[in-house]
Design a protein around this motif. Structure first.
Motif, PDB file in Angstrom:
ATOM      1  N   VAL A  49       0.853  -1.193   0.000  1.00  0.00           N
ATOM      2  CA  VAL A  49       0.000   0.000   0.000  1.00  0.00           C
ATOM      3  C   VAL A  49       0.887   1.242   0.000  1.00  0.00           C
ATOM      4  N   ASP A  50       0.262   2.397  -0.269  1.00  0.00           N
ATOM      5  CA  ASP A  50       1.044   3.628  -0.360  1.00  0.00           C
ATOM      6  C   ASP A  50       0.450   4.765   0.454  1.00  0.00           C
ATOM      7  N   GLN A  51      -0.377   4.439   1.446  1.00  0.00           N
ATOM      8  CA  GLN A  51      -0.985   5.474   2.270  1.00  0.00           C
ATOM      9  C   GLN A  51      -1.319   4.912   3.644  1.00  0.00           C
ATOM     10  N   PRO A  52      -1.435   5.784   4.652  1.00  0.00           N
ATOM     11  CA  PRO A  52      -1.804   5.318   5.994  1.00  0.00           C
ATOM     12  C   PRO A  52      -3.277   4.907   6.056  1.00  0.00           C
ATOM     13  N   ASP A  53      -3.640   4.307   7.178  1.00  0.00           N
ATOM     14  CA  ASP A  53      -5.045   4.046   7.482  1.00  0.00           C
ATOM     15  C   ASP A  53      -5.236   4.231   8.975  1.00  0.00           C
ATOM     16  N   TYR A  54      -6.463   4.113   9.450  1.00  0.00           N
ATOM     17  CA  TYR A  54      -6.673   4.234  10.891  1.00  0.00           C
ATOM     18  C   TYR A  54      -7.745   3.266  11.353  1.00  0.00           C
ATOM     19  N   GLY A  55      -7.695   2.963  12.645  1.00  0.00           N
ATOM     20  CA  GLY A  55      -8.688   2.100  13.276  1.00  0.00           C
ATOM     21  C   GLY A  55      -9.078   2.680  14.620  1.00  0.00           C
ATOM     22  N   ILE A  56     -10.090   2.095  15.228  1.00  0.00           N
ATOM     23  CA  ILE A  56     -10.625   2.566  16.501  1.00  0.00           C
ATOM     24  C   ILE A  56     -10.142   1.653  17.632  1.00  0.00           C
ATOM     25  N   VAL A  57      -9.809   2.263  18.762  1.00  0.00           N
ATOM     26  CA  VAL A  57      -9.418   1.525  19.954  1.00  0.00           C
ATOM     27  C   VAL A  57     -10.559   1.610  20.967  1.00  0.00           C
ATOM     28  N   LEU A  58     -11.049   0.461  21.401  1.00  0.00           N
ATOM     29  CA  LEU A  58     -12.086   0.398  22.428  1.00  0.00           C
ATOM     30  C   LEU A  58     -11.442   0.058  23.773  1.00  0.00           C
ATOM     31  N   GLU A  59     -12.192   0.282  24.842  1.00  0.00           N
ATOM     32  CA  GLU A  59     -11.600   0.184  26.171  1.00  0.00           C
ATOM     33  C   GLU A  59     -11.089  -1.215  26.522  1.00  0.00           C
ATOM     34  N   ASP A  60     -11.671  -2.256  25.917  1.00  0.00           N
ATOM     35  CA  ASP A  60     -11.205  -3.607  26.224  1.00  0.00           C
ATOM     36  C   ASP A  60      -9.968  -3.996  25.418  1.00  0.00           C
ATOM     37  N   MET A  61      -9.409  -3.038  24.673  1.00  0.00           N
ATOM     38  CA  MET A  61      -8.238  -3.293  23.847  1.00  0.00           C
ATOM     39  C   MET A  61      -6.968  -2.687  24.436  1.00  0.00           C
ATOM     40  N   VAL A  62      -7.054  -2.047  25.603  1.00  0.00           N
ATOM     41  CA  VAL A  62      -5.912  -1.346  26.197  1.00  0.00           C
ATOM     42  C   VAL A  62      -5.381  -2.133  27.389  1.00  0.00           C
ATOM     43  N   PHE A  63      -4.072  -2.404  27.375  1.00  0.00           N
ATOM     44  CA  PHE A  63      -3.447  -3.228  28.409  1.00  0.00           C
ATOM     45  C   PHE A  63      -2.204  -2.532  28.974  1.00  0.00           C
ATOM     46  N   SER A  64      -1.824  -2.946  30.176  1.00  0.00           N
ATOM     47  CA  SER A  64      -0.646  -2.381  30.839  1.00  0.00           C
ATOM     48  C   SER A  64       0.597  -3.187  30.503  1.00  0.00           C
ATOM     49  N   ASP A  65       1.740  -2.543  30.686  1.00  0.00           N
ATOM     50  CA  ASP A  65       3.044  -3.163  30.445  1.00  0.00           C
ATOM     51  C   ASP A  65       3.128  -4.527  31.120  1.00  0.00           C
ATOM     52  N   GLY A  66       3.653  -5.514  30.383  1.00  0.00           N
ATOM     53  CA  GLY A  66       3.833  -6.855  30.916  1.00  0.00           C
ATOM     54  C   GLY A  66       2.633  -7.760  30.762  1.00  0.00           C
ATOM     55  N   ILE A  67       1.627  -7.306  30.020  1.00  0.00           N
ATOM     56  CA  ILE A  67       0.402  -8.099  29.852  1.00  0.00           C
ATOM     57  C   ILE A  67       0.708  -9.468  29.253  1.00  0.00           C
ATOM     58  N   VAL A  68      -0.010 -10.458  29.711  1.00  0.00           N
ATOM     59  CA  VAL A  68       0.024 -11.798  29.112  1.00  0.00           C
ATOM     60  C   VAL A  68      -1.339 -12.042  28.490  1.00  0.00           C
ATOM     61  N   ARG A  69      -1.350 -12.270  27.188  1.00  0.00           N
ATOM     62  CA  ARG A  69      -2.593 -12.513  26.467  1.00  0.00           C
ATOM     63  C   ARG A  69      -2.647 -13.965  26.002  1.00  0.00           C
ATOM     64  N   PRO A  70      -3.837 -14.571  25.949  1.00  0.00           N
ATOM     65  CA  PRO A  70      -3.941 -15.966  25.502  1.00  0.00           C
ATOM     66  C   PRO A  70      -3.861 -16.077  23.977  1.00  0.00           C
ATOM     67  N   ARG A  71      -3.118 -17.065  23.508  1.00  0.00           N
ATOM     68  CA  ARG A  71      -3.046 -17.315  22.061  1.00  0.00           C
ATOM     69  C   ARG A  71      -4.429 -17.599  21.494  1.00  0.00           C
ATOM     70  N   SER A  72      -5.302 -18.158  22.312  1.00  0.00           N
ATOM     71  CA  SER A  72      -6.645 -18.531  21.856  1.00  0.00           C
ATOM     72  C   SER A  72      -7.520 -17.329  21.504  1.00  0.00           C
ATOM     73  N   ALA A  73      -7.055 -16.107  21.811  1.00  0.00           N
ATOM     74  CA  ALA A  73      -7.833 -14.909  21.501  1.00  0.00           C
ATOM     75  C   ALA A  73      -7.492 -14.331  20.139  1.00  0.00           C
ATOM     76  N   PHE A  74      -6.571 -14.966  19.406  1.00  0.00           N
ATOM     77  CA  PHE A  74      -6.088 -14.420  18.148  1.00  0.00           C
ATOM     78  C   PHE A  74      -6.195 -15.439  17.015  1.00  0.00           C
ATOM     79  N   ILE A  75      -6.257 -14.911  15.807  1.00  0.00           N
ATOM     80  CA  ILE A  75      -6.190 -15.756  14.609  1.00  0.00           C
ATOM     81  C   ILE A  75      -4.744 -15.842  14.128  1.00  0.00           C
ATOM     82  N   LYS A  76      -4.164 -14.684  13.786  1.00  0.00           N
ATOM     83  CA  LYS A  76      -2.789 -14.636  13.292  1.00  0.00           C
ATOM     84  C   LYS A  76      -2.058 -13.495  13.986  1.00  0.00           C
ATOM     85  N   PRO A  77      -1.627 -13.687  15.227  1.00  0.00           N
ATOM     86  CA  PRO A  77      -1.079 -12.577  16.009  1.00  0.00           C
ATOM     87  C   PRO A  77       0.266 -12.071  15.504  1.00  0.00           C
ATOM     88  N   LYS A  78       0.366 -10.753  15.458  1.00  0.00           N
ATOM     89  CA  LYS A  78       1.629 -10.078  15.181  1.00  0.00           C
ATOM     90  C   LYS A  78       1.775  -8.932  16.180  1.00  0.00           C
TER      91      LYS A  78
END
Length: 262
Positions: A74-103
């Motif tokens: 692509v050749d341009q930026p894009d944007y998305g929305i952040v909801l309150e359940d998407m914000v985590f503190s430093d050191g968070i451990v997230r389950p692999r089962s919550a993702f399809i293809k995590p990066k």
């Protein structure tokens, strides 16, 4: 609203809910129809707000790094929305089962202390409360990351969350263009970069977001957290090993870990 836009929104919503990837949707939209793609994303954001009672707390700018743009085709930026359940503190451990293809990717985040009702740089700088290091948690509701700009926009710019560090600096305190970042997978360096990789300076990504938000009638608001875009490359987020982004200029570090299999 066309039936096809609603159908594509439903397909992406269900893909996220069930963690079942779908085919890219770009072939079902007119070439370059970004308005349709953003409409799809907005439908699903509204649905999560209404059905889950979530608040909007921020936005992310994606595809700001030329290296990432080339990789994504692509050749341009894009944007998305952040909801309150998407914000985590430093050191968070997230389950692999919550993702399809995590990066994962490392960035700088801006938090606002007042609304941004003008997109000139001085107004934007005056509205910034502080800058903090961050990691974006990325996921893709498609079978692979071979997305066009329409695919990624419709999928909320592939954003699945963000992790914030503990250091907070005033905007004028640091030359953000010169902030260096190294992302480690355990002890192994996986990518590095410098602030000016982000649209020649992270503040330019925030200005692009401010302009775009005003154009669509949804200005940036006080309290929002804004991700400015990846300083290095986006990388795979492997399980059971801590990823740590280390920053220069006193920003410290921020880390996240993905645990367990699917």
């Amino acid at each position: 609203m066309s039936q096809i836009i609603q159908k594509l929104a439903d397909d992406l919503y269900e893909a996220r809910r069930t963690l079942t990837p779908i085919d890219h949707i770009r072939h079902q939209l007119s070439d370059g129809d970004l308005d349709a793609a953003y409409t799809i994303s907005e439908i699903n954001t509204q649905r999560r707000v209404q059905e889950q009672g979530l608040r909007r707390v921020g936005r992310k700018v994606g595809l700001t790094n030329p290296m990432v743009q080339r990789k994504a085709g692509v050749d341009q930026p894009d944007y998305g929305i952040v909801l309150e359940d998407m914000v985590f503190s430093d050191g968070i451990v997230r389950p692999r089962s919550a993702f399809i293809k995590p990066k994962i990717e490392a960035e700088l985040a801006f938090v606002l202390k007042q609304d941004v009702l003008s997109a000139d740089l001085e107004s934007i700088k005056a509205a910034i409360d502080y800058v903090t290091p961050a990691i974006e948690l990325v996921d893709c509701r498609y079978h692979n990351y071979g997305m066009s700009i329409l695919d990624t926009v419709a999928d909320n710019a592939a954003c699945e969350g963000l992790v914030t560090g503990t250091v907070r600096k005033a905007y004028a305190e640091v030359d953000l263009d010169e902030v260096e970042m190294v992302l480690y997978r355990g002890d192994e360096e996986v990518t590095r970069g410098i602030g000016r990789n982000v649209l020649k300076g992270p503040i330019n990504a925030i200005q692009w977001l401010a302009e775009t938000s005003l154009r669509v009638g949804k200005p940036l608001r006080a309290g929002e957290i804004l991700l400015s875009g990846s300083i290095g490359m986006i990388v795979d987020w492997d399980t059971d090993i801590t990823y740590t982004a280390e920053y220069s200029h006193g920003f410290g570090c921020v880390s996240a870990r993905l645990e367990g299999g699917r």
